[in-house]
Design a protein around this motif. Sequence first.
Motif, PDB file in Angstrom:
ATOM      1  N   ALA A  14     -27.761 -12.243  18.672  1.00  0.00           N
ATOM      2  CA  ALA A  14     -27.705 -11.637  17.338  1.00  0.00           C
ATOM      3  C   ALA A  14     -26.967 -12.535  16.357  1.00  0.00           C
ATOM      4  O   ALA A  14     -27.353 -12.654  15.181  1.00  0.00           O
ATOM      5  CB  ALA A  14     -27.039 -10.264  17.404  1.00  0.00           C
ATOM      6  N   LYS A  15     -25.911 -13.179  16.810  1.00  0.00           N
ATOM      7  CA  LYS A  15     -25.138 -14.080  15.948  1.00  0.00           C
ATOM      8  C   LYS A  15     -26.006 -15.266  15.497  1.00  0.00           C
ATOM      9  O   LYS A  15     -26.008 -15.644  14.321  1.00  0.00           O
ATOM     10  CB  LYS A  15     -23.903 -14.572  16.695  1.00  0.00           C
ATOM     11  CG  LYS A  15     -23.034 -15.548  15.926  1.00  0.00           C
ATOM     12  CD  LYS A  15     -21.791 -15.875  16.727  1.00  0.00           C
ATOM     13  CE  LYS A  15     -20.958 -16.950  16.049  1.00  0.00           C
ATOM     14  NZ  LYS A  15     -21.614 -18.274  16.084  1.00  0.00           N
ATOM     15  N   ILE A  16     -26.752 -15.851  16.419  1.00  0.00           N
ATOM     16  CA  ILE A  16     -27.655 -16.960  16.078  1.00  0.00           C
ATOM     17  C   ILE A  16     -28.728 -16.479  15.110  1.00  0.00           C
ATOM     18  O   ILE A  16     -29.066 -17.163  14.133  1.00  0.00           O
ATOM     19  CB  ILE A  16     -28.289 -17.536  17.356  1.00  0.00           C
ATOM     20  CG1 ILE A  16     -27.215 -18.172  18.239  1.00  0.00           C
ATOM     21  CG2 ILE A  16     -29.376 -18.565  17.013  1.00  0.00           C
ATOM     22  CD1 ILE A  16     -27.694 -18.526  19.638  1.00  0.00           C
ATOM     23  N   LEU A  69     -25.601  -6.849   9.001  1.00  0.00           N
ATOM     24  CA  LEU A  69     -26.527  -6.353  10.015  1.00  0.00           C
ATOM     25  C   LEU A  69     -26.101  -6.701  11.436  1.00  0.00           C
ATOM     26  O   LEU A  69     -26.667  -6.171  12.397  1.00  0.00           O
ATOM     27  CB  LEU A  69     -27.923  -6.938   9.772  1.00  0.00           C
ATOM     28  CG  LEU A  69     -28.681  -6.420   8.554  1.00  0.00           C
ATOM     29  CD1 LEU A  69     -29.939  -7.238   8.324  1.00  0.00           C
ATOM     30  CD2 LEU A  69     -29.035  -4.952   8.732  1.00  0.00           C
ATOM     31  N   LEU A  70     -25.129  -7.584  11.584  1.00  0.00           N
ATOM     32  CA  LEU A  70     -24.788  -8.098  12.915  1.00  0.00           C
ATOM     33  C   LEU A  70     -24.504  -7.000  13.940  1.00  0.00           C
ATOM     34  O   LEU A  70     -25.084  -7.026  15.040  1.00  0.00           O
ATOM     35  CB  LEU A  70     -23.610  -9.072  12.815  1.00  0.00           C
ATOM     36  CG  LEU A  70     -23.163  -9.710  14.134  1.00  0.00           C
ATOM     37  CD1 LEU A  70     -24.310 -10.457  14.806  1.00  0.00           C
ATOM     38  CD2 LEU A  70     -21.971 -10.643  13.898  1.00  0.00           C
ATOM     39  N   PRO A  71     -23.647  -6.009  13.655  1.00  0.00           N
ATOM     40  CA  PRO A  71     -23.388  -4.989  14.684  1.00  0.00           C
ATOM     41  C   PRO A  71     -24.627  -4.192  15.052  1.00  0.00           C
ATOM     42  O   PRO A  71     -24.775  -3.740  16.194  1.00  0.00           O
ATOM     43  CB  PRO A  71     -22.312  -4.098  14.040  1.00  0.00           C
ATOM     44  CG  PRO A  71     -22.386  -4.371  12.575  1.00  0.00           C
ATOM     45  CD  PRO A  71     -22.825  -5.791  12.446  1.00  0.00           C
ATOM     46  N   PHE A  72     -25.548  -4.017  14.094  1.00  0.00           N
ATOM     47  CA  PHE A  72     -26.789  -3.303  14.383  1.00  0.00           C
ATOM     48  C   PHE A  72     -27.748  -4.168  15.195  1.00  0.00           C
ATOM     49  O   PHE A  72     -28.459  -3.676  16.066  1.00  0.00           O
ATOM     50  CB  PHE A  72     -27.466  -2.863  13.084  1.00  0.00           C
ATOM     51  CG  PHE A  72     -26.607  -1.975  12.228  1.00  0.00           C
ATOM     52  CD1 PHE A  72     -26.394  -0.650  12.573  1.00  0.00           C
ATOM     53  CD2 PHE A  72     -25.998  -2.459  11.085  1.00  0.00           C
ATOM     54  CE1 PHE A  72     -25.611   0.178  11.784  1.00  0.00           C
ATOM     55  CE2 PHE A  72     -25.218  -1.648  10.290  1.00  0.00           C
ATOM     56  CZ  PHE A  72     -25.010  -0.323  10.637  1.00  0.00           C
ATOM     57  N   MET A  73     -27.768  -5.461  14.877  1.00  0.00           N
ATOM     58  CA  MET A  73     -28.599  -6.402  15.646  1.00  0.00           C
ATOM     59  C   MET A  73     -28.169  -6.422  17.109  1.00  0.00           C
ATOM     60  O   MET A  73     -29.003  -6.425  18.020  1.00  0.00           O
ATOM     61  CB  MET A  73     -28.469  -7.815  15.062  1.00  0.00           C
ATOM     62  CG  MET A  73     -29.023  -7.983  13.667  1.00  0.00           C
ATOM     63  SD  MET A  73     -30.785  -8.316  13.680  1.00  0.00           S
ATOM     64  CE  MET A  73     -30.992  -8.920  12.005  1.00  0.00           C
TER      65      MET A  73
END
Length: 204
Positions: A14-16, A69-73
Motif C-alpha cells: 500500500a505504501k508503494i 488513503l493509506l490506512p484504507f489501502m
Amino acid sequence: MDRKEKQTPQGEAAKILVEFLEVAITSIVFLKGIYPNGAFERRRYMNIVVHRAKHPQLREYVHSAVHGLLPFMQKGLVERVAVIFFNNDNVPIERFVFMVNVNQSYGSMVEEADLQFSMRSFLIKLPVSEPLTRVLPRGCRWEITAYFRSLPERSTSKDADMWIPTDTKQWQQPPLITPIKSMSSEPLGVQLYLEHPSLNEPTP
C-alpha cells in the motif's frame, strides 16, 4: 529499518502504491494542461523523468488526498481512485481511473524493486496515451475521488472522518471505457483506464 521489516506485506504494498499514485496523478494533471508548464518541475522517479508540482497548494492537495488513503489501502477497502475533470456546468467530462487491489491474503515479503518496475510502465504509458483523451474546455476544474468497497465505522476509526460522501454529478448512462495499462502481481494489482460519457448521455 526495523520499522520497515515489521511492516505487513499489505502495508508495504500500500505504501508503494500510494507513492506511485501521487506521482501518477500529478503526471495526469500535467498531461491535461490545466496549469502552465511552469507550475511543474522535472524530477526523476523510478529512474524516469516525471513532473512534480511546484505550487505548494497543488502539491499538498495531491499529497494529502492520496496519502490519506493509506490506512484504507492497507485494509483492502479502496476499490478505485479517480482523477475527474469537469466542464463549466460541473459535469464530469473525463475520468482517469486507477482500479487497485492490495491482496489481503499475501503473506510473503514484498519485493519493492520488482513492484516498482511494474508500476514504472504506467508512467511511461501515460504521455503516449494523450491522443485517447479529450480536449478540456477553459475554466474546467478537477478533483481526486476515491471509491470504497466499504467504509470503517466512524466510531472505530478516526481515518473515516477524513473522507466525506461526494456530491459529484454522475453520468446516467454507462461510460465509454478505454484501457491504458494494467499489471497484476500477487501483492498488488493495478488497472488504469479512461472513462468518457456515452454518446447517448443526456446533455445538461
